[in-house]
Design an enzyme around this catalytic site. Sequence first.
Site, mmCIF file in Angstrom:
data_model
loop_
_atom_site.group_PDB
_atom_site.id
_atom_site.type_symbol
_atom_site.label_atom_id
_atom_site.label_comp_id
_atom_site.label_asym_id
_atom_site.label_seq_id
_atom_site.Cartn_x
_atom_site.Cartn_y
_atom_site.Cartn_z
ATOM 1 C CB ILE A 256 -38.628 3.902 27.884
ATOM 2 C CG1 ILE A 256 -38.791 5.344 28.358
ATOM 3 C CG2 ILE A 256 -37.590 3.825 26.762
ATOM 4 C CD1 ILE A 256 -37.554 5.896 29.053
ATOM 5 C CG ASP B 166 -39.071 -4.400 35.513
ATOM 6 O OD1 ASP B 166 -38.975 -4.507 36.750
ATOM 7 O OD2 ASP B 166 -39.252 -3.321 34.940
ATOM 8 C CB ALA C 129 -30.996 3.332 31.412
ATOM 9 C CG ASP D 12 -28.768 9.256 24.663
ATOM 10 O OD1 ASP D 12 -28.159 10.108 23.982
ATOM 11 O OD2 ASP D 12 -29.813 9.510 25.301
ATOM 12 C CD GLU E 1 -24.913 11.654 31.129
ATOM 13 O OE1 GLU E 1 -25.755 12.545 31.420
ATOM 14 O OE2 GLU E 1 -25.233 10.624 30.508
ATOM 15 C CG HIS F 122 -28.352 11.574 28.920
ATOM 16 N ND1 HIS F 122 -27.959 11.329 30.213
ATOM 17 C CD2 HIS F 122 -29.598 11.045 28.805
ATOM 18 C CE1 HIS F 122 -28.914 10.686 30.855
ATOM 19 N NE2 HIS F 122 -29.912 10.494 30.016
ATOM 20 C CB ILE F 123 -29.835 14.323 22.956
ATOM 21 C CG1 ILE F 123 -28.896 13.509 22.040
ATOM 22 C CG2 ILE F 123 -29.090 15.529 23.485
ATOM 23 C CD1 ILE F 123 -29.581 12.562 21.113
ATOM 24 N N GLY F 124 -31.666 11.395 24.040
ATOM 25 C CA GLY F 124 -32.777 10.561 23.594
ATOM 26 C C GLY F 124 -34.137 11.138 23.957
#
Length: 329
Positions: A163, A182, A242, A267, A272, A291-293
């Site tokens: 991503i 990272d 994320a 998102d 949730e 949370h629909i990405g």
Amino acid sequence: MRDGVRDMAFTVVSLGGPVAAEGEDIFRAAGVRSLSTGPYPKKEEVIALLRDSAAEAIIVRLVERVDAEILRASPRLKVIAKHGAGTNDIDVAAAAELGVPVLAAVGANAHSVAEHALALMLGLAKELRSQDAFVRGGGWEKKAYGGRELRGSVLGLVGIGQIGRAFAAMAEPLGMSTIAFDPFAPEEAFGPHARRVATLEALLEASDVVSLHCPLTPATENLIGAREIGLMKKSAFLINTARGEVVDEAALVAALRAGRIAGAGLDSFAPEPPAAENPLWSLPNVLVSPHIGGVTPEARREVSLMTCRNVLSLLRGEALAPRFFVRPR
């Protein structure tokens, strides 16, 4: 069906809704019995369904958490698969103790999530929420517009998986430069579009947009709190596609109210679905989505295909690439 012979009759239960039609077609062709619940089923409903169906596989879509009790409900359980990449709603350690492998659809929805992060970033930079409401309310005064260009800005990625790499590639044509933090990624993961920085602190201080793309682990829970937000520029945006638990939500609300950062595009939330009275809803410098990405029709289709193929392969005893297996942290 393989070599003209139908597979033995496996049962797969999808928690939180069925997989895409193309995934159901894969199961149907193989003679698999596919069952599903509605979104966020009650635990007792899940246990009863798994026990009564003696399911060999669970696909996790929209459920609060798959714990050890749920994992023990079916004596024939052989695999649990996440319909997506994040497995924080699965007790991976309990699954390992029971000898049940956990799979994730790694990379299947990466492009859609990256596009959604891009959309949130652009929406904040161009004040789309407030400008839309302004025009709908009869306004037409251009002097009130406070939008900005992103050209010349720095995008900071926390996590450089598929991503993050896709987002970095999308940001480059806008004239943005990308840095990434990272600690677990090899050098080659950063590719041609992102430059590695050594610390999270350095990334937060240098970025005009901070976008989160790390998994939820004990080390990343509340990774972005009051201290970290305090390191960001006052003009910076925070994007989270994320997991909600990566951000200390109370600290974020306080920072947004005080103007310590310019805005946030979110998102994902913890928990949730979020509470109806969540204080984020009243803040004008926040863009939110449920949370629909990663659930565009294209991404959902690809996630379902990958998940169903992997589940079927494992049930058949076929080899799977190591990247699909999730291990306890």
